[in-house]
Enzyme design. Structure first.
Site, mmCIF file in Angstrom:
data_model
loop_
_atom_site.group_PDB
_atom_site.id
_atom_site.type_symbol
_atom_site.label_atom_id
_atom_site.label_comp_id
_atom_site.label_asym_id
_atom_site.label_seq_id
_atom_site.Cartn_x
_atom_site.Cartn_y
_atom_site.Cartn_z
ATOM 1 C CG LEU A 95 -2.351 -7.845 12.953
ATOM 2 C CD1 LEU A 95 -2.970 -6.754 13.281
ATOM 3 C CD2 LEU A 95 -0.864 -7.970 13.265
ATOM 4 C CG HIS A 111 -8.859 -8.765 0.486
ATOM 5 N ND1 HIS A 111 -7.624 -9.757 0.799
ATOM 6 C CD2 HIS A 111 -9.525 -9.765 -0.284
ATOM 7 C CE1 HIS A 111 -7.854 -10.881 -0.138
ATOM 8 N NE2 HIS A 111 -9.081 -10.755 -0.529
HETATM 9 C C1 GRF Z 1 -2.292 -5.232 -1.961
HETATM 10 O O1 GRF Z 1 -2.848 -5.531 -3.071
HETATM 11 C C2 GRF Z 1 -3.114 -5.155 -0.883
HETATM 12 O O2 GRF Z 1 -4.542 -5.214 -1.387
HETATM 13 C C3 GRF Z 1 -2.733 -6.460 -0.410
HETATM 14 O O3 GRF Z 1 -1.655 -6.724 -0.553
HETATM 15 C C4 GRF Z 1 -0.870 -5.785 -1.428
HETATM 16 C C5 GRF Z 1 0.445 -4.871 -1.121
HETATM 17 O O4 GRF Z 1 0.597 -4.428 -2.073
HETATM 18 N N1 GRF Z 1 -3.135 -6.739 1.142
HETATM 19 P P1 GRF Z 1 1.755 -3.075 -1.602
HETATM 20 O O5 GRF Z 1 2.721 -3.547 -0.603
HETATM 21 O O6 GRF Z 1 0.805 -1.883 -1.123
HETATM 22 O O7 GRF Z 1 2.234 -2.449 -2.812
#
Ligand code: GRF
Length: 204
Positions: A95, A111
């Site tokens: 962003l 994360h």
């Molecule tokens: C997750 O591991 C999240 O931590 C990261 O991206 C991934 C997204 O997975 N930022 P989803 O789209 O929620 O299945």
């Protein structure tokens, strides 16, 4: 008291988004999920939103002439949603600083590693190649640096011999599905206070 509004930004599968939808439906987060915002018209997250009756806002990066135009459109959609919280749940774009500033204190990211270790993409692969014994996930407020803001919750998982990025990602993912709704429930309950880099959780 006014019901809190949670908006989710996601670019892909949206499994973290689903975890939020389910936790709201179970009454674990006393809030409404007021919208899904995505930059990807093909995101599976859109299906999940439609199934749950959540409005979808597609702000497709490719249909804007510049990053600035895209950011302006995204900002408008976010402002119009008037959410109390905006969750980056697998939102795969950084962003702009204008948006980060405008929604400061209301923007949350999840994360798939224990920050500050392994920020950025391929966190599980980074963790494996470093050889850590423990990994996990981090839910944090977003600030002007990438994967950096004050940490709300972290959950750990073991790294096992023979793990691949996929097997570790599965284990981390289970932790994510627990940590994100838990963090949101605490915020919605008014128990989360930020003091500089530190997040205090009332009643802990
Ligand atoms: C997750 O591991 C999240 O931590 C990261 O991206 C991934 C997204 O997975 N930022 P989803 O789209 O929620 O299945």
């Amino acid at each position: 008291m006014k019901t809190k509004r949670i908006a989710v930004l996601a670019s892909g599968r949206g499994s973290n988004f689903q975890a939020v939808i389910d936790a709201v439906a179970r009454g674990e987060i006393p809030a409404t999920c007021c919208g899904l915002v995505t930059d990807n018209p093909d995101a599976y997250a859109i299906e999940r939103a439609r199934t749950a009756g959540i409005p979808v806002y597609i702000v497709a990066y490719g249909s804007y002439p510049s990053k600035e135009a895209y950011e302006t459109a995204l900002r408008r959609v976010m402002e119009d949603l008037a959410a109390d919280l905006y969750i980056l749940a697998g939102y795969m774009r950084i962003l702009g600083s204008g948006i980060v500033k405008l929604f400061h204190g209301r923007l949350i990211n999840i994360h798939p590693a224990l920050l500050p270790a392994f920020p950025g993409l391929h966190a599980q692969r980074q963790a494996l190649s470093y050889g850590v014994r423990v990994s996990g996930c981090t839910v944090h407020f977003v600030d002007d640096q990438y994967d950096h803001g004050p940490i709300i919750l972290q959950r750990t998982v073991p790294v096992l011999d023979g793990d691949t990025a996929e097997t570790l990602a599965h284990r981390v993912f289970d932790a994510e599905c627990e940590a994100l709704p838990a963090a949101l429930a605490l915020i919605v309950a008014g128990r989360v206070h930020v003091e500089g880099r530190h997040v205090r959780i009332a009643g802990r």
